[in-house]
Scaffold this active site. Structure first.
Site, PDB file in Angstrom:
ATOM      1  N   GLU A  17       0.839  -1.210   0.000  1.00  0.00           N
ATOM      2  CA  GLU A  17       0.000   0.000   0.000  1.00  0.00           C
ATOM      3  C   GLU A  17       0.870   1.255   0.000  1.00  0.00           C
ATOM      4  OE1 GLU A  17      -3.807   0.253   2.041  1.00  0.00           O
ATOM      5  OE2 GLU A  17      -2.896   1.778   3.306  1.00  0.00           O
ATOM      6  N   ARG A 107     -15.780   3.838   3.840  1.00  0.00           N
ATOM      7  CA  ARG A 107     -16.476   4.967   4.459  1.00  0.00           C
ATOM      8  C   ARG A 107     -15.508   6.129   4.622  1.00  0.00           C
ATOM      9  NH1 ARG A 107     -18.238   5.656   9.858  1.00  0.00           N
ATOM     10  NH2 ARG A 107     -16.021   5.807  10.364  1.00  0.00           N
ATOM     11  N   ASP A 109     -11.924   7.617   7.042  1.00  0.00           N
ATOM     12  CA  ASP A 109     -11.678   8.112   8.400  1.00  0.00           C
ATOM     13  C   ASP A 109     -12.320   9.488   8.490  1.00  0.00           C
ATOM     14  OD1 ASP A 109     -10.186   6.054   9.567  1.00  0.00           O
ATOM     15  OD2 ASP A 109      -8.402   6.681   8.456  1.00  0.00           O
ATOM     16  N   TYR A 148     -12.593  -5.914   9.849  1.00  0.00           N
ATOM     17  CA  TYR A 148     -11.928  -5.620  11.126  1.00  0.00           C
ATOM     18  C   TYR A 148     -11.885  -6.848  12.040  1.00  0.00           C
ATOM     19  CZ  TYR A 148     -12.632  -1.098   9.139  1.00  0.00           C
ATOM     20  OH  TYR A 148     -12.589  -0.046   8.256  1.00  0.00           O
ATOM     21  N   HIS A 152     -14.768  -3.133  14.259  1.00  0.00           N
ATOM     22  CA  HIS A 152     -14.631  -1.700  13.980  1.00  0.00           C
ATOM     23  C   HIS A 152     -14.923  -0.926  15.273  1.00  0.00           C
ATOM     24  CE1 HIS A 152     -15.557   2.327  12.513  1.00  0.00           C
ATOM     25  NE2 HIS A 152     -14.745   2.027  11.523  1.00  0.00           N
ATOM     26  N   GLN A 179      -8.067  -4.789   8.476  1.00  0.00           N
ATOM     27  CA  GLN A 179      -7.320  -3.805   9.265  1.00  0.00           C
ATOM     28  C   GLN A 179      -6.081  -4.517   9.800  1.00  0.00           C
ATOM     29  OE1 GLN A 179      -6.198  -1.018   9.981  1.00  0.00           O
ATOM     30  NE2 GLN A 179      -7.988   0.019  10.844  1.00  0.00           N
ATOM     31  N   GLN A 215       5.227   5.022  15.749  1.00  0.00           N
ATOM     32  CA  GLN A 215       4.201   4.391  14.915  1.00  0.00           C
ATOM     33  C   GLN A 215       3.290   3.482  15.751  1.00  0.00           C
ATOM     34  OE1 GLN A 215       6.304   2.329  11.835  1.00  0.00           O
ATOM     35  NE2 GLN A 215       4.439   1.904  10.718  1.00  0.00           N
ATOM     36  N   LYS A 275       7.455   3.129   2.055  1.00  0.00           N
ATOM     37  CA  LYS A 275       8.846   2.816   2.427  1.00  0.00           C
ATOM     38  C   LYS A 275       9.349   1.649   1.580  1.00  0.00           C
ATOM     39  CE  LYS A 275       8.220   4.236   7.229  1.00  0.00           C
ATOM     40  NZ  LYS A 275       7.610   3.719   8.427  1.00  0.00           N
TER      41      LYS A 275
HETATM   42  P1  FAD Z   1     -18.191   0.924   6.875  1.00  0.00           P
HETATM   43  O1  FAD Z   1     -18.198  -0.390   6.187  1.00  0.00           O
HETATM   44  O2  FAD Z   1     -19.213   1.914   6.435  1.00  0.00           O
HETATM   45  O3  FAD Z   1     -18.321   0.637   8.443  1.00  0.00           O
HETATM   46  C1  FAD Z   1     -18.093   1.686   9.401  1.00  0.00           C
HETATM   47  C2  FAD Z   1     -18.899   1.396  10.670  1.00  0.00           C
HETATM   48  O4  FAD Z   1     -20.300   1.524  10.372  1.00  0.00           O
HETATM   49  C3  FAD Z   1     -18.732  -0.029  11.200  1.00  0.00           C
HETATM   50  O5  FAD Z   1     -18.852   0.029  12.603  1.00  0.00           O
HETATM   51  C4  FAD Z   1     -19.904  -0.783  10.602  1.00  0.00           C
HETATM   52  O6  FAD Z   1     -20.258  -1.935  11.354  1.00  0.00           O
HETATM   53  C5  FAD Z   1     -20.980   0.291  10.618  1.00  0.00           C
HETATM   54  N1  FAD Z   1     -21.989   0.162   9.563  1.00  0.00           N
HETATM   55  C6  FAD Z   1     -21.802  -0.238   8.295  1.00  0.00           C
HETATM   56  N2  FAD Z   1     -22.948  -0.175   7.602  1.00  0.00           N
HETATM   57  C7  FAD Z   1     -23.904   0.276   8.467  1.00  0.00           C
HETATM   58  C8  FAD Z   1     -25.293   0.569   8.355  1.00  0.00           C
HETATM   59  N3  FAD Z   1     -25.958   0.389   7.208  1.00  0.00           N
HETATM   60  N4  FAD Z   1     -25.925   1.059   9.450  1.00  0.00           N
HETATM   61  C9  FAD Z   1     -25.288   1.262  10.623  1.00  0.00           C
HETATM   62  N5  FAD Z   1     -23.966   0.978  10.783  1.00  0.00           N
HETATM   63  C10 FAD Z   1     -23.282   0.504   9.727  1.00  0.00           C
HETATM   64  N6  FAD Z   1      -9.593   5.556   5.260  1.00  0.00           N
HETATM   65  C11 FAD Z   1      -9.426   6.574   4.393  1.00  0.00           C
HETATM   66  O7  FAD Z   1      -9.830   7.697   4.705  1.00  0.00           O
HETATM   67  N7  FAD Z   1      -8.817   6.398   3.172  1.00  0.00           N
HETATM   68  C12 FAD Z   1      -8.362   5.191   2.771  1.00  0.00           C
HETATM   69  O8  FAD Z   1      -7.822   5.057   1.659  1.00  0.00           O
HETATM   70  C13 FAD Z   1      -8.513   4.075   3.667  1.00  0.00           C
HETATM   71  N8  FAD Z   1      -8.105   2.815   3.323  1.00  0.00           N
HETATM   72  C14 FAD Z   1      -8.340   1.755   4.187  1.00  0.00           C
HETATM   73  C15 FAD Z   1      -7.979   0.447   3.792  1.00  0.00           C
HETATM   74  C16 FAD Z   1      -8.223  -0.625   4.643  1.00  0.00           C
HETATM   75  C17 FAD Z   1      -7.826  -2.020   4.207  1.00  0.00           C
HETATM   76  C18 FAD Z   1      -8.811  -0.414   5.910  1.00  0.00           C
HETATM   77  C19 FAD Z   1      -9.044  -1.564   6.865  1.00  0.00           C
HETATM   78  C20 FAD Z   1      -9.176   0.876   6.315  1.00  0.00           C
HETATM   79  C21 FAD Z   1      -8.959   1.966   5.453  1.00  0.00           C
HETATM   80  N9  FAD Z   1      -9.340   3.263   5.794  1.00  0.00           N
HETATM   81  C22 FAD Z   1      -9.154   4.310   4.925  1.00  0.00           C
HETATM   82  C23 FAD Z   1      -9.954   3.515   7.099  1.00  0.00           C
HETATM   83  C24 FAD Z   1     -11.507   3.354   7.028  1.00  0.00           C
HETATM   84  O9  FAD Z   1     -12.023   4.346   6.204  1.00  0.00           O
HETATM   85  C25 FAD Z   1     -12.037   3.494   8.463  1.00  0.00           C
HETATM   86  O10 FAD Z   1     -11.678   2.352   9.198  1.00  0.00           O
HETATM   87  C26 FAD Z   1     -13.516   3.824   8.596  1.00  0.00           C
HETATM   88  O11 FAD Z   1     -13.735   4.160   9.955  1.00  0.00           O
HETATM   89  C27 FAD Z   1     -14.472   2.702   8.240  1.00  0.00           C
HETATM   90  O12 FAD Z   1     -14.473   2.440   6.901  1.00  0.00           O
HETATM   91  P2  FAD Z   1     -15.337   1.206   6.297  1.00  0.00           P
HETATM   92  O13 FAD Z   1     -15.254   1.308   4.835  1.00  0.00           O
HETATM   93  O14 FAD Z   1     -14.964  -0.049   6.949  1.00  0.00           O
HETATM   94  O15 FAD Z   1     -16.787   1.655   6.783  1.00  0.00           O
END
Ligand code: FAD
Length: 294
Positions: A17, A107, A109, A148, A152, A179, A215, A275
């Site tokens: 990544e 979704r 951060d 996760y 999460h 994650q 880190q 890196k």
């Molecule tokens: P979601 O799948 O939407 O889940 C988020 C939370 O909402 C979870 O608790 C889930 O259980 C809950 N949820 C899901 N659907 C619903 C629903 N319909 N109703 C109620 N609750 C619901 N962040 C960035 O900003 N940029 C990146 O490029 C990036 N890359 C990542 C790559 C990986 C492999 C990982 C693991 C994380 C990455 N992140 C990135 C971080 C990620 O955006 C965060 O962890 C964020 O908080 C959750 O994203 P998600 O897509 O899992 O969200």
């Protein structure tokens, strides 16, 4: 090539990544690091998306460069945070025009200044909504999503988190990347539970090599990951010596990967954090294993 085709090959593989620069003046240094990693010919490279929106345009440029210049498949990230329907439609068109076939739908951060904001007006509140939009666009992307092993942080229970994950897969997510985690048993346990819940898509194990003591704090804050005693001892012992910490962190991550391969995981995604030396050291330590079929 769609990443699901790579996963079907059932071969041990590493992918890496990279993240785009936070400011435009850093673009060249990120591009150089990315190119050095691409020269290792990983299975694919992912390019994150700054949910704050500021540098998101670079995700496309970097993902395109990796494919065109190095023939390495790329996975471009896209987030709900900071996306309107218009921006998503524009990204879809841009990704298509650039030949990007793989999109990681997240979704995002939530930036600190948005944490308490009313999200009801957002075009996409959860990754599953973005996935549906990507599917309905007809662009035929291979779509990935996040999962996760340690739940999460916003989910009340693991059961609820897995139910939401299932909805994400049903919306069209074809593979999941985890994650970071530092105890492989957490992943094995999680895999058992999601398979039992009927989630059958490939799961790519995300491994973060911790190469400096700072880190560690950031990683725990961001992901809430459990630190096994073996890992804590390593940080206690070597944390104040940057070169030793780096070596120990790379060895720990490599050891985790070997254990994953030995226990039936074939695809590991390394959070290589721009890196190239870290990516190279891990890959070269596994060269004979990576040369073999699973
Ligand atoms: P979601 O799948 O939407 O889940 C988020 C939370 O909402 C979870 O608790 C889930 O259980 C809950 N949820 C899901 N659907 C619903 C629903 N319909 N109703 C109620 N609750 C619901 N962040 C960035 O900003 N940029 C990146 O490029 C990036 N890359 C990542 C790559 C990986 C492999 C990982 C693991 C994380 C990455 N992140 C990135 C971080 C990620 O955006 C965060 O962890 C964020 O908080 C959750 O994203 P998600 O897509 O899992 O969200």
């Amino acid at each position: 090539m769609k990443l699901t085709e790579i996963f079907k090959q059932n071969k041990y593989s590493l992918s890496f990544e990279v993240f785009p620069p936070k400011t435009d003046d850093l673009y060249d240094s990120v591009k150089t690091a990315t190119e050095q990693i691409a020269r290792l010919s990983p299975a694919f490279m992912s390019v994150t998306y700054g949910a704050g929106g500021g540098t998101s345009k670079h995700t496309l440029n970097i993902a395109k460069n990796i494919r065109e210049e190095f023939g390495v498949e790329s996975l471009a990230h896209l987030t709900c945070v900071s996306s309107t329907r218009e921006t998503v439609n524009k990204r879809i068109a841009d990704f298509k025009a650039a030949g990007i076939e793989n999109v990681m739908a997240l979704r995002g951060d939530i930036p600190a200044d948005m944490k308490n904001a009313d999200r009801s007006g957002w075009a996409y509140r959860h990754a599953s909504e973005l996935i549906r939009e990507l599917k309905e666009s007809g662009a035929q992307f291979c779509i990935g999503g996040a999962c996760y092993p340690e739940v999460h942080p916003e989910s009340a229970t693991q059961r609820e988190d897995i139910l939401r994950l299932k909805e994400k897969v049903e919306a069209g997510c074809e593979f999941l990347t985890t994650q970071m985690f530092f105890d492989n048993n957490l992943l094995y346990n999680f895999l058992y539970k999601i398979r039992e819940a009927g989630i059958t898509v490939p799961v790519i194990a995300g491994i973060m090599p911790i190469t400096n003591a700072k880190q560690v704090e950031r990683a725990i804050k961001l992901s809430g990951s459990f630190m096994p005693q073996r890992f804590k001892s390593l940080v206690d012992k070597f944390g104040s010596d940057p070169a030793a910490m780096k070596q120990a962190g790379i060895a720990y991550a490599t050891d985790q990967i070997i254990d994953l391969f030995a226990n039936g995981i074939t695809n590991v995604h390394v959070y290589s954090m721009n890196k190239p030396d870290v990516a190279e050291k891990i890959q070269s330590s596994l060269s004979d294993i990576l040369g073999k079929n699973a």
